[in-house]
Design a protein around this motif. Structure first.
Motif, PDB file in Angstrom:
ATOM      1  N   ARG A 215      28.135 -19.774  13.779  1.00 16.31           N
ATOM      2  CA  ARG A 215      27.549 -20.742  12.520  1.00 16.31           C
ATOM      3  C   ARG A 215      27.894 -19.926  10.840  1.00 16.31           C
ATOM      4  O   ARG A 215      28.034 -20.668  10.311  1.00 16.31           O
ATOM      5  N   SER A 216      28.183 -18.798  11.461  1.00 16.00           N
ATOM      6  CA  SER A 216      28.776 -18.064  10.042  1.00 16.00           C
ATOM      7  C   SER A 216      30.427 -18.195  10.258  1.00 16.00           C
ATOM      8  O   SER A 216      30.021 -18.313   8.630  1.00 16.00           O
ATOM      9  N   GLN A 217      30.693 -18.542  10.954  1.00 12.31           N
ATOM     10  CA  GLN A 217      31.916 -18.850  10.949  1.00 12.31           C
ATOM     11  C   GLN A 217      32.315 -20.701  10.209  1.00 12.31           C
ATOM     12  O   GLN A 217      32.739 -20.710   9.043  1.00 12.31           O
ATOM     13  N   LEU A 218      31.107 -21.250  10.762  1.00 10.11           N
ATOM     14  CA  LEU A 218      31.236 -22.749   9.934  1.00 10.11           C
ATOM     15  C   LEU A 218      31.051 -22.411   8.073  1.00 10.11           C
ATOM     16  O   LEU A 218      31.058 -23.364   8.078  1.00 10.11           O
ATOM     17  N   THR A 219      29.567 -21.787   8.416  1.00  9.96           N
ATOM     18  CA  THR A 219      29.188 -22.190   6.926  1.00  9.96           C
ATOM     19  C   THR A 219      30.167 -21.000   6.162  1.00  9.96           C
ATOM     20  O   THR A 219      30.652 -22.006   4.719  1.00  9.96           O
TER      21      THR A 219
ATOM     22  N   THR B 178      17.920 -20.862  21.320  1.00  5.47           N
ATOM     23  CA  THR B 178      17.814 -20.080  22.505  1.00  5.47           C
ATOM     24  C   THR B 178      16.616 -19.068  21.810  1.00  5.47           C
ATOM     25  O   THR B 178      16.354 -18.485  22.551  1.00  5.47           O
ATOM     26  N   LYS B 179      16.627 -19.331  20.740  1.00  5.71           N
ATOM     27  CA  LYS B 179      15.340 -18.256  20.270  1.00  5.71           C
ATOM     28  C   LYS B 179      13.536 -19.015  20.595  1.00  5.71           C
ATOM     29  O   LYS B 179      12.962 -17.681  21.667  1.00  5.71           O
ATOM     30  N   ASP B 180      13.840 -20.359  21.313  1.00  4.68           N
ATOM     31  CA  ASP B 180      12.596 -20.384  21.567  1.00  4.68           C
ATOM     32  C   ASP B 180      12.318 -20.075  23.329  1.00  4.68           C
ATOM     33  O   ASP B 180      11.447 -19.331  24.227  1.00  4.68           O
ATOM     34  N   ALA B 181      13.695 -19.877  23.816  1.00  5.36           N
ATOM     35  CA  ALA B 181      14.426 -19.852  25.555  1.00  5.36           C
ATOM     36  C   ALA B 181      13.825 -17.848  25.095  1.00  5.36           C
ATOM     37  O   ALA B 181      13.594 -17.384  26.775  1.00  5.36           O
ATOM     38  N   ILE B 182      14.349 -17.386  24.122  1.00  5.94           N
ATOM     39  CA  ILE B 182      14.014 -16.146  24.158  1.00  5.94           C
ATOM     40  C   ILE B 182      12.783 -15.739  24.303  1.00  5.94           C
ATOM     41  O   ILE B 182      11.959 -14.866  24.816  1.00  5.94           O
TER      42      ILE B 182
ATOM     43  N   LEU C   1      20.668 -14.970  27.463  1.00  9.14           N
ATOM     44  CA  LEU C   1      20.198 -15.512  25.847  1.00  9.14           C
ATOM     45  C   LEU C   1      20.663 -14.983  24.743  1.00  9.14           C
ATOM     46  O   LEU C   1      20.950 -15.611  23.596  1.00  9.14           O
ATOM     47  N   GLN C   2      20.458 -13.502  24.238  1.00 14.31           N
ATOM     48  CA  GLN C   2      20.841 -12.620  23.499  1.00 14.31           C
ATOM     49  C   GLN C   2      21.789 -12.835  23.078  1.00 14.31           C
ATOM     50  O   GLN C   2      22.171 -12.983  21.805  1.00 14.31           O
ATOM     51  N   ALA C   3      22.592 -12.569  24.543  1.00 10.63           N
ATOM     52  CA  ALA C   3      24.609 -12.925  24.370  1.00 10.63           C
ATOM     53  C   ALA C   3      24.318 -14.481  23.631  1.00 10.63           C
ATOM     54  O   ALA C   3      25.553 -14.404  22.498  1.00 10.63           O
ATOM     55  N   GLN C   4      23.666 -15.498  23.821  1.00  7.15           N
ATOM     56  CA  GLN C   4      24.093 -16.831  23.920  1.00  7.15           C
ATOM     57  C   GLN C   4      23.925 -16.996  22.443  1.00  7.15           C
ATOM     58  O   GLN C   4      24.279 -17.562  21.058  1.00  7.15           O
ATOM     59  N   LEU C   5      22.545 -16.130  21.734  1.00  5.11           N
ATOM     60  CA  LEU C   5      22.078 -16.172  20.217  1.00  5.11           C
ATOM     61  C   LEU C   5      23.379 -15.575  19.428  1.00  5.11           C
ATOM     62  O   LEU C   5      23.440 -15.930  18.089  1.00  5.11           O
TER      63      LEU C   5
ATOM     64  N   ASP D 172      22.467 -25.157  14.293  1.00  3.65           N
ATOM     65  CA  ASP D 172      21.200 -24.249  13.968  1.00  3.65           C
ATOM     66  C   ASP D 172      20.376 -24.753  15.193  1.00  3.65           C
ATOM     67  O   ASP D 172      19.574 -24.074  15.539  1.00  3.65           O
ATOM     68  N   GLU D 173      20.440 -26.043  15.869  1.00  5.61           N
ATOM     69  CA  GLU D 173      19.704 -26.130  16.905  1.00  5.61           C
ATOM     70  C   GLU D 173      19.577 -25.901  17.736  1.00  5.61           C
ATOM     71  O   GLU D 173      18.836 -25.133  18.190  1.00  5.61           O
TER      72      GLU D 173
END
Length: 490
Positions: free
Chosen positions: A292-296, A316-320, A281-285, A310-311
């Motif tokens: 996101r950084s690239q998209l922003t 991912t944070k909620d799963a972590i 999960l941390q790797a996915q996060l 962002d969703e």
């Protein structure tokens, strides 16, 4: 009176030298014959008898300890009586017969005056020998002591004088024994000793036969040892019964504990968090945040792709967060040690209980057997004690009469050596050397021969009437001597 010179003294010896030689030889030969014919064969033996009354004889009684009788002091009359007793003709006749002082086939010139009967002639010879012995034997009492000196000498074999005095001393002691010792006491105690010796041997034989028959040597000792064994067996039985009760109570208590104790129990329990899920999960996060950084950089925050990322980050944070709250528990179970200990101890206690019951049953049988054997040993001990008492009584009587017999034997032995008031202080022994040395007699004979030779020379000189010197002629005839001639021509 003319002066006498040494020549005048020695002149008669030279004039009568033949007479001197003959006299000297005769005296020496006579002394030699006398020395070897008489002195060399003359032996003298002696003994001493002491008169004293320090002996105490035990009284003849049946008591273990006999009373002692003290005697009086020695008097001069007693010593004189002993001297007269030693010179008794009855003992001297026995001495003559015992020592064979008169030989049966001997002959002397005086036998022609004896009767022709052989026995009567022998009796007269012995009587004459007895009288001669009474004259030759010397019995003298010392003036300052209670000692009697007895001596006897004769020409012949050296053992004859010793035999005479030894036999005389023996007969002398036996005569005192007959006169002073009571007869029959020694025989009585000897008979009683033999009687109780046989009784003791019979009692000991019965005791040995009883031991062999009953197959027991000391029933009292065996009974005492068995009593100890019986006490030990009863103590063992009591201990076995106590152990049985304790084991039964232990088994009941272990049954109750086994019912309340589970057979298995947890041995380990571990709790682990979802470590691998958190890493994913941390790797996915991280990937979503990079995306996101690239998209922003290209798009606005309201752009749908940015919102979608962002969703994804929020999910991912909620799963972590959920993965961090959840844990995995690993639980391991095994046999319960208390249950197993109780089960093993119960089995061991049941085995001990069985062995205790078997031992108790064996001890009961052993105790009954020992009790029966002890009853038998009691009877054997009583019977053996009776036999022992009988043997001890016989032994006590035997030792009593044995001691009395030894006392009488001691008295008899003292009577033979030291009867009542006399003792042979110095017994007679066979003389090894003659009374007078033949060499000493010959030596004295030489001196006697010299003296006799000199004396005979002077006697012959005195008895010779002839003139021996010119001076004698002048003095006797009162005539002058004109010339002298030797008796033998030169």
């Amino acid at each position: 009176m003319p002066e006498i010179t040494l020549r005048d003294v020695l002149a008669p010896l030279f004039r009568h030298r033949r007479i001197m030689l003959i006299a000297f030889v005769c005296v020496v030969v006579a002394s030699t014959v006398f020395a070897w014919a008489w002195a060399a064969r003359y032996y003298r033996a002696s003994m001493q008898v002491v008169v004293e009354q320090d002996r105490s004889d035990p009284a003849v009684t049946t008591a273990q300890v006999a009373q002692m009788n003290s005697n009086k002091t020695v008097t001069l009359d007693q010593v004189t009586s002993e001297v007269a007793l030693l010179q008794g003709e009855d003992m001297l006749r026995d001495v003559v017969a015992a020592c064979q002082l008169v030989e049966e086939n001997s002959w002397s010139p005086t036998d022609i005056f004896l009767p022709g009967d052989k026995q009567q002639r022998m009796a007269m010879k012995q009587e004459q020998a007895t009288r001669n012995l009474a004259k030759k034997i010397k019995v003298e009492a010392a003036t300052t002591s209670d000692v009697i000196d007895v001596s006897y000498g004769r020409v012949g074999e050296p053992d004859k004088p010793a035999c005479v005095l030894q036999t005389l001393g023996k007969l002398y002691l036996e005569k005192h024994l007959r006169l002073q010792r009571p007869a029959g006491s020694s025989d009585f105690f000897a008979q009683e000793t033999e009687k109780y010796r046989q009784a003791l041997a019979e009692s000991e034989k019965k005791l040995v036969n009883y031991s062999q028959t009953e197959h027991v040597a000391a029933p009292d000792l065996v009974r005492a040892d068995m009593a100890q064994q019986l006490a030990a067996a009863q103590a063992g039985l009591y201990q076995a019964q106590q152990a049985m009760a304790a084991d039964q109570k232990r088994i009941d208590h272990e049954h109750a504990q086994l019912a309340a104790t589970p057979s298995r129990s947890a041995t380990s329990e571990t709790s682990n968090s979802s470590y691998l899920l958190m890493q994913n999960l941390q790797a996915q996060l991280l990937a979503a945040q990079v995306k996101r950084s690239q998209l922003t950089l290209k798009y606005d925050a309201n752009y749908p792709l940015v919102k979608e990322v962002d969703e994804e980050i929020a999910e991912t944070k909620d799963a972590i967060s959920k993965a961090d709250d959840s844990k995995y528990v690993n639980k391991t179970t095994d046999r319960d040690p208390t249950y197993e200990f109780l089960r093993e101890d119960e089995a061991r206690t049941e085995a001990d209980l069985a062995s205790q019951r078997a031992a108790a049953a064996a001890l009961v049988g052993t105790i009954h057997g020992m009790q029966a054997e002890m009853v038998k040993l009691d009877g054997q001990a009583v019977t053996q004690a009776a036999l022992l008492r009988e043997a001890k009584a016989d032994e006590s009587n035997y030792l009593l009469y044995l001691g009395k017999r030894e006392q009488e034997r001691t008295s008899d032995a003292l009577d033979l050596k030291r009867i009542a008031n006399v003792a042979i202080a110095v017994p007679a022994v066979t003389p090894l050397l003659p009374r007078y040395s033949p060499f000493l007699v010959m030596f004295l004979g030489v001196f006697a021969g010299i003296f006799v030779a000199i004396a005979s020379a002077y006697v012959m000189e005195y008895l010779d009437p002839s003139f021996r010197t010119p001076q004698e002629v002048t003095e006797t005839l009162r005539m002058p001597v004109l010339a002298t001639m030797p008796k033998k021509a030169a």
